[in-house]
Design a protein around this motif. Structure first.
Motif: not given
Ligand SMILES: Nc1ncnc2c1ncn2[C@@H]1O[C@H](COP(=O)(O)OP(=O)(O)OP(=O)(O)O)[C@@H](O)[C@H]1O
Ligand SMILES: [Mg+2]
Length: 448
Positions: A42, A115, A120, A140-141, A143, A146-147
């Motif tokens: 990214h 986080l 964002n 967002q994708r 960021r 995620t988990y």
């Protein structure tokens, strides 16, 4: 009391809890740190966008740049812009050079992302001129983290639960293993396996449970011995009772047939007396063996006691010569006159029984190292050397086939030994060099 298990569990819990907290916080911090950066591919995409924007900007085709920006915003559902920053110090102030180097409108793609912020962040790529910037709100994708909720659940709930579960299992096994061994041994013992023991199964363990196993083993040893000696006593008693019972049976048959009734009645009486004394002696022996009884605790003068027993023996055995050497007084305390008298009487009676008529029996009472020693030396045949201990076993009689051997049940010395042990004394037998047997009795608690 041994408290090793207590300290072991305390240590284990304290160290285990500290280690668990430390592990959770370390794992939490490390994982969060690693999750806070934008993924490498990214970062490269963001940089590529910056390069495209810069290229379009440098070509002077503003329309193309605007179109590209619009398409990017629509595609990534975000905000993007190309802006120029020109800092103007006012009121005579001036800008430091390194401030200009560090000055940014948005975040660098390599920086850590917070986080916990819902929004964002705005990312920035500065063009080569240093004053034009490509700005984009991180799609967002891209960021990171995620988990994060799942990881936090694992770290704060699943991991502690698993570690605690393992911890409990270790403690449970450590405590339960010896208890299970004890349970098995108790069951085996109750089923009649008198040799069941636990301590040797616990290896080098040395804590409260090991001492419980020791206690169990001692108890099993004692109860096992008692059961065996009871069985032996019952078997021996039944065997001994068989002979007088046969004689009684025969005498009754003769009386029923009217044969010489006058002769058999006293014989029946004799046999009954014999059986009665046999049963009484056996019961006393069983009682002394089983109960570890606390006998009377009285004070007495041993000289008086021995003197009266010897006088009775002189009267009962007029053909024997009994000599007595004793101090004027020999006071002992915390003893049982009954037990002591019976034991001494048994020994002196044996000496008289086994010494031929006219023989000498020497009884000597003397103080010996805080106790009294009573020796009874006779001129009888003595006993075979290997039997000097066996004669203290119930129903044991040395050389039964010996001619003119006095009839006895073999209980007198067994009783004497237990009676003396019950008052803290002891007895032993040895053959005299010149022939005959010498019995030695130690009687404790001398008060000189
Ligand atoms: N002074 C002794 N001389 C030789 N043998 C002895 C003497 N004292 C005991 N014994 C041997 O030891 C055995 C056991 O003695 P113990 O006094 O226990 O039984 P007992 O005299 O045979 O019978 P009980 O005393 O029950 O009437 C005797 O049968 C005998 O063989
Ligand atoms: Mg005897």
């Amino acid at each position: 009391m041994n408290r090793r298990l207590w300290w072991k569990l305390c240590g284990l819990l304290a160290v285990g809890t500290l280690a668990l907290f430390w592990l959770i916080s370390l794992l939490g911090a490390t994982t969060e740190q690693q999750m806070s950066f934008i993924a490498r591919h990214h970062q490269e995409t963001l940089r590529a966008w910056g390069e495209t924007a810069e290229r379009l900007y440098n070509s002077g085709n503003e329309q193309a740049l605007a179109k590209w920006l619009e398409a990017l915003q629509a595609r990534e559902n975000t905000w993007a812009a190309v802006v120029r920053s020109r800092l103007e110090p006012l009121a005579g102030s001036r800008l430091q050079e390194d401030f200009m180097d560090r000055f940014r409108l948005g975040r660098d793609v390599e920086w850590k992302i917070h986080l916990y912020f819902v929004e964002n962040p705005t990312m920035e790529i500065t063009f080569a001129d240093g004053v034009t910037h490509f700005l984009v709100t991180l799609p967002q994708r891209m960021r990171p983290g995620t988990y994060l909720p799942e990881v936090r659940l694992v770290l704060k709930v699943v991991l502690p639960l698993t570690v605690l579960l393992i911890f409990c299992l270790v403690i449970y096994r450590h405590v339960m293993n010896p208890i299970r061994q004890l349970e098995t041994a108790t069951r085996q013992f109750s089923e009649g396996h008198l040799g069941a023991r636990v301590r040797s199964l616990l290896g080098g363990r040395n804590d409260e449970l090991a001492s419980l196993a020791d206690t169990f083993d001692r108890m099993a040893e004692r109860i096992g011995d008692l059961i065996l000696s009871q069985r032996r006593l019952i078997a021996d008693l039944s065997h001994e009772l068989r002979t007088p019972l046969t004689r009684i049976d025969m005498a009754i048959s003769c009386v029923e047939e009217g044969i010489n009734t006058q002769h058999f009645i006293p014989r029946l009486r004799r046999e009954c007396d014999l059986m009665q004394s046999l049963v009484e002696d056996t019961l006393t022996l069983a009682w002394l063996e089983n109960e570890q009884p606390a006998l009377d605790a009285e004070a007495l003068d041993l000289t008086d006691l021995v003197d009266s027993i010897v006088s009775d023996a002189r009267y009962e055995y007029p053909d024997h010569q009994l000599s007595l050497e004793a101090p004027d007084t020999a006071l002992i305390q915390n003893t049982s006159q009954r037990a002591l008298a019976q034991a001494i009487e048994n020994v002196i009676r044996n000496a008289c029984n086994y010494t031929p008529a006219g023989g000498i029996i020497r009884v000597v009472l003397a103080a010996d190292n805080g106790a009294y020693r009573l020796t009874v030396a006779d001129q009888g045949p003595g006993v075979p050397p290997e039997q000097t201990e066996l004669i203290f076993k119930p129903f044991f009689r040395a050389c039964r086939d010996r001619e003119n051997a006095p009839a006895g049940h073999g209980l007198g010395l067994a009783l004497a030994r237990r009676q003396l042990e019950a008052i803290g004394g002891r007895i032993r037998a040895r053959n005299r060099p010149g022939g005959g047997l010498e019995m030695e009795l130690w009687l404790p608690e001398a008060r000189l």
